[in-house]
Design a protein around this motif. Structure first.
Motif, PDB file in Angstrom:
ATOM      1  N   VAL A 128       0.731  -1.208   0.076  1.00 46.50           N
ATOM      2  CA  VAL A 128       0.027   0.106  -0.110  1.00 46.50           C
ATOM      3  C   VAL A 128       0.909   1.351  -0.131  1.00 46.50           C
ATOM      4  O   VAL A 128       0.579   2.313  -0.726  1.00 46.50           O
ATOM      5  N   GLU A 129       1.956   1.360   0.986  1.00 44.57           N
ATOM      6  CA  GLU A 129       2.559   2.399   1.063  1.00 44.57           C
ATOM      7  C   GLU A 129       3.656   2.815  -0.381  1.00 44.57           C
ATOM      8  O   GLU A 129       3.833   3.975  -0.481  1.00 44.57           O
ATOM      9  N   ASN A 130       3.840   1.524  -1.030  1.00 45.09           N
ATOM     10  CA  ASN A 130       4.670   1.730  -2.245  1.00 45.09           C
ATOM     11  C   ASN A 130       3.862   1.930  -3.305  1.00 45.09           C
ATOM     12  O   ASN A 130       4.295   2.118  -4.452  1.00 45.09           O
ATOM     13  N   GLY A 131       2.371   1.606  -3.225  1.00 47.44           N
ATOM     14  CA  GLY A 131       1.640   1.847  -4.418  1.00 47.44           C
ATOM     15  C   GLY A 131       1.878   0.622  -5.642  1.00 47.44           C
ATOM     16  O   GLY A 131       1.430   1.026  -6.613  1.00 47.44           O
ATOM     17  N   GLN A 132       2.503  -0.442  -5.141  1.00 50.38           N
ATOM     18  CA  GLN A 132       2.823  -1.320  -6.360  1.00 50.38           C
ATOM     19  C   GLN A 132       3.004  -2.860  -5.639  1.00 50.38           C
ATOM     20  O   GLN A 132       3.088  -2.750  -4.172  1.00 50.38           O
ATOM     21  N   LEU A 133       3.048  -3.787  -6.371  1.00 55.27           N
ATOM     22  CA  LEU A 133       2.944  -5.145  -5.931  1.00 55.27           C
ATOM     23  C   LEU A 133       4.724  -5.472  -6.246  1.00 55.27           C
ATOM     24  O   LEU A 133       5.153  -5.300  -7.050  1.00 55.27           O
ATOM     25  N   SER A 134       5.070  -5.993  -5.088  1.00 55.30           N
ATOM     26  CA  SER A 134       6.267  -6.542  -5.090  1.00 55.30           C
ATOM     27  C   SER A 134       6.593  -7.768  -3.871  1.00 55.30           C
ATOM     28  O   SER A 134       5.990  -7.465  -2.951  1.00 55.30           O
ATOM     29  N   HIS A 135       7.459  -8.587  -4.051  1.00 57.65           N
ATOM     30  CA  HIS A 135       7.807  -9.724  -2.876  1.00 57.65           C
ATOM     31  C   HIS A 135       8.659  -8.979  -1.923  1.00 57.65           C
ATOM     32  O   HIS A 135       8.862  -9.641  -0.699  1.00 57.65           O
ATOM     33  N   GLN A 136       9.494  -8.017  -2.397  1.00 58.63           N
ATOM     34  CA  GLN A 136      10.577  -7.452  -1.448  1.00 58.63           C
ATOM     35  C   GLN A 136      10.933  -5.872  -1.839  1.00 58.63           C
ATOM     36  O   GLN A 136      11.124  -5.786  -3.155  1.00 58.63           O
TER      37      GLN A 136
END
Length: 268
Positions: free
Chosen positions: A71-79
């Motif tokens: 949410v805070e980064n506004g994107q999907l990522s595993h790390q």
């Protein structure tokens, strides 16, 4: 017409403000969403003839933290940069596990999460894998988007170093008894604990550091009930009358966050 146009603009702006002012989901709403996704996941597994996964609150804690990071980064990522790896995130909760994997998703509705994951080969493989026995799910809502993390793991019993050592000593006694040998004196040792915390697995390098020892065995394991062949060989030796040992919890790639190193020193 100008008045109607102005009024329409005001209404549209009011609608945007209302959308922005929409309160974030409550903890209860997130919990309901997590349970819904969890139930769908297990229904899928049971339909495929697989056992249901148990819920891990520790893994869920890690999953919620990662969903919040998305949410805070506004994107999907595993790390994300500066974030711990998946194993470290789950391990930090105190969970004991040997394997871990993660699914992530972002959808507009909770109902779309499970179908979206099942339509992805890698995510589907995790959902239908027999390698895991537990899962924790974290759901966060932000600006009408649902961010989800599913953390799969193979949970093992929780042992402290003292508990692992006690079970290990008992397993050795039982192995010795099964071979018709007398019980020996088995005690934990501070020096051997320190050696277990530093060893790379070479027993030959430790022999000179342990006084009175005629044999030293070094191994790592996630299950104190299962003794390696070298320990079973020592259990059959009638000449040994004392075993000092040290146990150190040290996560690694082979046994994950359930790995313990053991140094056992035998004396006549």
């Amino acid at each position: 017409m100008r008045f109607l146009s102005s009024l329409l603009s005001v209404l549209l702006m009011a609608g945007i403000c209302m959308a922005e002012a929409k309160p974030a989901w409550s903890a209860d709403e997130r919990q309901i969403a997590e349970k819904q996704i969890f139930d769908q996941l297990n229904q899928e597994r049971q339909g495929a003839g697989l056992p249901a996964l148990e819920w891990s609150e520790q893994a869920a804690q890690a999953a919620r933290n990662h969903a919040q990071a998305m949410v805070e980064n506004g994107q999907l990522s595993h790390q994300f940069p500066g974030e711990r790896s998946l194993a470290e995130r789950i391990g930090a909760t105190g969970a004991r596990f040997t394997l871990a994997a993660e699914n992530i998703a972002r959808t507009g509705y909770v109902e779309d999460v499970h179908p979206a994951l099942m339509n992805s080969r890698g995510h589907r493989a995790n959902i239908l894998s027999s390698a895991y026995n537990a899962v924790g799910i974290g759901v966060m809502e932000h600006q009408n988007k649902i961010y989800v993390a599913q953390d799969f793991l193979f949970l093992v019993p929780m042992y402290s170093e003292e508990q692992f050592g006690a079970v290990f000593a008992q397993a050795f006694h039982l192995a010795r008894k099964s071979k018709g040998r007398k019980a020996l004196d088995a005690r934990s040792d501070v020096l051997l604990h320190d050696l277990a915390c530093a060893t790379e697995g070479d027993a030959a390098k430790l022999t000179d550091k342990v006084s009175d020892a005629v044999a030293v065995v070094v191994f790592n394991s996630s299950d104190p009930h299962r003794l390696p062949e070298e320990m079973l060989g020592r259990a059959a030796n009638p000449d040994f009358h004392r075993m000092n040992f040290g146990v150190c919890f040290r996560p690694d790639q082979e046994h994950g966050y359930a790995n313990f190193w053991v140094v056992a020193a035998f004396a006549n």
